[in-house]
Design a protein around this motif. Structure first.
Motif, PDB file in Angstrom:
ATOM      1  N   GLY A  43       5.259   2.243  13.906  1.00 45.33           N
ATOM      2  CA  GLY A  43       3.867   1.596  13.451  1.00 45.33           C
ATOM      3  C   GLY A  43       3.650   1.274  12.109  1.00 45.33           C
ATOM      4  N   LYS A  44       2.715   0.728  11.905  1.00 48.13           N
ATOM      5  CA  LYS A  44       2.146   0.165  10.586  1.00 48.13           C
ATOM      6  C   LYS A  44       1.655   1.396   9.815  1.00 48.13           C
ATOM      7  N   VAL A  45       2.125   1.991   8.861  1.00 50.79           N
ATOM      8  CA  VAL A  45       1.544   3.030   7.932  1.00 50.79           C
ATOM      9  C   VAL A  45       1.427   2.569   6.393  1.00 50.79           C
ATOM     10  N   LYS A  46       0.524   2.791   5.875  1.00 50.64           N
ATOM     11  CA  LYS A  46       0.239   2.287   4.397  1.00 50.64           C
ATOM     12  C   LYS A  46       1.020   3.333   3.472  1.00 50.64           C
ATOM     13  N   LYS A  47       1.714   2.874   2.482  1.00 44.41           N
ATOM     14  CA  LYS A  47       2.155   4.173   1.675  1.00 44.41           C
ATOM     15  C   LYS A  47       1.349   4.876   0.998  1.00 44.41           C
ATOM     16  N   ILE A  70       9.312   1.287   2.689  1.00 48.78           N
ATOM     17  CA  ILE A  70       8.257   0.373   1.855  1.00 48.78           C
ATOM     18  C   ILE A  70       8.621  -0.908   1.590  1.00 48.78           C
ATOM     19  N   ASP A  71       7.816  -1.887   2.002  1.00 48.48           N
ATOM     20  CA  ASP A  71       7.840  -3.203   1.692  1.00 48.48           C
ATOM     21  C   ASP A  71       7.459  -3.474   0.249  1.00 48.48           C
ATOM     22  N   ALA A  72       8.009  -4.205  -0.446  1.00 47.74           N
ATOM     23  CA  ALA A  72       7.430  -4.613  -1.968  1.00 47.74           C
ATOM     24  C   ALA A  72       6.732  -5.499  -1.855  1.00 47.74           C
ATOM     25  N   ASP A  73       6.720  -6.387  -0.830  1.00 45.17           N
ATOM     26  CA  ASP A  73       5.777  -7.624  -0.729  1.00 45.17           C
ATOM     27  C   ASP A  73       5.690  -8.262  -1.843  1.00 45.17           C
ATOM     28  N   GLY A  74       6.811  -8.669  -2.443  1.00 45.17           N
ATOM     29  CA  GLY A  74       7.092  -9.758  -3.536  1.00 45.17           C
ATOM     30  C   GLY A  74       6.881  -8.812  -4.984  1.00 45.17           C
ATOM     31  N   ALA A  75       6.408  -7.566  -4.841  1.00 48.75           N
ATOM     32  CA  ALA A  75       6.122  -7.002  -6.149  1.00 48.75           C
ATOM     33  C   ALA A  75       7.425  -6.607  -6.935  1.00 48.75           C
ATOM     34  N   ASP A  76       7.481  -6.162  -8.052  1.00 49.68           N
ATOM     35  CA  ASP A  76       8.790  -5.670  -8.796  1.00 49.68           C
ATOM     36  C   ASP A  76       9.137  -4.360  -8.242  1.00 49.68           C
TER      37      ASP A  76
END
Length: 88
Positions: A43-47, A70-76
């Protein structure tokens, strides 16, 4: 070998299950690898969140490996790594 995958992406569960099957078929993961469910471990967990910490504490005694995605979501990517991985 038992493993738990933790991810911040809601849709990771199905992808990760299929990935493990393909890795086993290709001989890139142990045939005896078993990905265990651990209370919505997919499930979804925040870093770096308290929920992630609780899930890891429960998993430590229950499995051989814990993998956190962990998804970088477009960040570096390096910036995300610095935010989430303690420096050694």
């Amino acid at each position: 070998m038992d493993a738990v995958f933790l991810a911040e992406d809601t849709y990771a569960r199905d992808f990760l299950k299929k990935l493990v099957v393909r890795l086993k078929e290709a001989g890139l993961a142990p045939a005896n690898m078993n990905v265990r469910d651990l209370y919505s471990s997919y499930g979804k967990v925040k870093k770096c969140s308290p929920k992630l910490g609780r899930l890891v504490r429960v998993a430590v005694g229950a499995v051989d490996r814990i993998v956190i995605f962990i998804d970088a979501d477009g960040a570096d990517r390096e910036e995300v790594r610095r935010e989430t991985v303690p420096s050694t």
